[in-house]
Design an enzyme around this catalytic site. Structure first.
Site, short mmCIF file in Angstrom:
data_model
loop_
_atom_site.label_atom_id
_atom_site.label_comp_id
_atom_site.label_asym_id
_atom_site.label_seq_id
_atom_site.Cartn_x
_atom_site.Cartn_y
_atom_site.Cartn_z
N THR A 96 0.91 -1.21 -0.10
CA THR A 96 0.01 0.08 -0.09
C THR A 96 0.92 1.29 -0.02
O THR A 96 2.06 1.04 0.62
CB THR A 96 -0.89 0.12 1.29
OG1 THR A 96 -1.55 -1.31 1.26
CG2 THR A 96 -1.59 1.31 1.49
N GLY B 23 -0.41 -1.92 6.06
CA GLY B 23 -0.69 -3.16 6.91
C GLY B 23 -1.81 -4.03 6.78
O GLY B 23 -2.71 -3.84 5.80
N1 GLY Z 1 -3.85 -1.79 4.10
C1 GLY Z 1 -4.33 -2.27 2.94
C2 GLY Z 1 -5.45 -3.27 2.92
O1 GLY Z 1 -5.62 -3.89 3.95
O2 GLY Z 1 -6.20 -3.37 2.05
#
Ligand code: GLY
Length: 310
Positions: A167, A219
């Site tokens: 991400t 995360g």
């Molecule tokens: N942090 C990105 C997700 O879990 O989609």
């Protein structure tokens, strides 16, 4: 006011062979965002520019190169939040948008709503002049190979244990004191179709309040949502007295760094989840923390040079 910028490329387990590539991507994102801020551009423009660079880079789980869902499709989420007004623009589960952060910007500025999903979000893009791409344009060989590997084993357990999240996010403070934060993601590998994680949710994957600070998280989304991590961080920045319980562990760290550290500790303890975050306080002090083996991130130091780590 002195501008400030911090970006990340996701918390996860970056293999040694990919570390240099990740750091190069972080540098490019800092260059894109800093080009805006150093010419007195706005924090919103800087965050969008930095995230555009990361979405266009297939090394990260955002835009092109995103993880595929269980059905072999890419579904993207993004958010951009304005710390002056507390308005956000967010999109989720879009399949035909090359740069979801730009669609989030359109929602922020041209819609009364804060979040649009799926076909409605894509309709909004068309009505506001943002072209659609083919879903296949977002898929790289590397993402398809990762999807095939994960499909071969038990989906549910492996998806939680063996992610290497990528991400992306950015937080910027501009020379007018305006603060903005944004996050963009393809979500988790082999996620259930329609699954939306923390990233596009106000207060979970992102938050910005010019009176306190701005945050972008990364995360395990289902854990980050449990503790509403981005809002938690901003609330701790707003009222450092709430940090009393964490003071001992903080030692001589700045309040900003102590807040970042406290949030990932709470994520581990209360949600049993791994992840990380970047933040700027309202005066532009940067901090980052993560519980995963790596998180590629970088920020602009007070002398204008870039600090990059992973
Ligand atoms: N942090 C990105 C997700 O879990 O989609």
């Amino acid at each position: 006011m002195k501008p400030s910028l911090i970006v990340h490329g996701g918390a996860g387990n970056i293999p040694d062979s990919a570390l240099e590539e990740s750091q190069r991507g972080i540098r490019q994102a800092l260059e894109s965002g800093w080009a805006v801020l150093s010419q007195d551009g706005s924090a919103l423009d800087a965050v969008e520019a930095a995230i555009l660079s990361l979405e266009d880079n297939p090394s990260f789980d955002a835009g092109v190169g995103s993880y595929l869902n269980r059905d072999g499709r890419v579904q993207l989420d993004a958010i951009l939040m304005d710390g002056a007004t507390l308005k956000a623009g967010a999109v989720a589960a879009v399949e035909r948008i090359r740069n979801p952060i730009s669609l989030a910007r359109l929602v922020l500025e041209k819609s009364d709503h804060m979040m649009l999903v799926g076909a409605g979000a894509e309709q909004f893009a068309v009505e506001n002049g943002l072209p659609l791409c083919e879903p296949e344009d977002l898929i790289t060989d590397r993402a398809r190979a990762a999807w095939e590997r994960l499909l071969e084993v038990s989906l549910a357990t492996q998806n939680r244990e063996s992610r290497s999240n990528g991400t992306v996010g950015a937080v910027a403070l501009d020379s007018n004191g305006q603060l903005a934060a944004g996050t963009s993601t393809g979500g988790t590998n082999c996620k259930f179709p329609g699954r939306v994680g923390d990233s596009p949710l106000v207060g979970c994957g992102c938050y910005a309040d010019a009176e306190a600070g701005g945050v972008s998280c990364t995360g395990y989304g289902e854990g980050i949502m449990k503790i509403v991590m981005a809002k938690m961080a901003v609330d701790l920045l707003r009222d450092p007295r709430a940090m009393t319980a964490h003071r001992k562990k903080a030692g001589s760290a700045t309040i900003a760094q102590a807040v970042a550290d406290a949030c990932v500790r709470i994520l581990a303890r209360r949600a049993q989840a791994a992840g990380g975050l970047i933040l700027l306080d309202c005066e532009g002090r940067a901090a980052a923390a993560f519980t995963t083996p790596h998180m590629a991130y970088g920020f602009v130091k007070s002398d204008g040079s870039f600090q990059i780590a992973s």
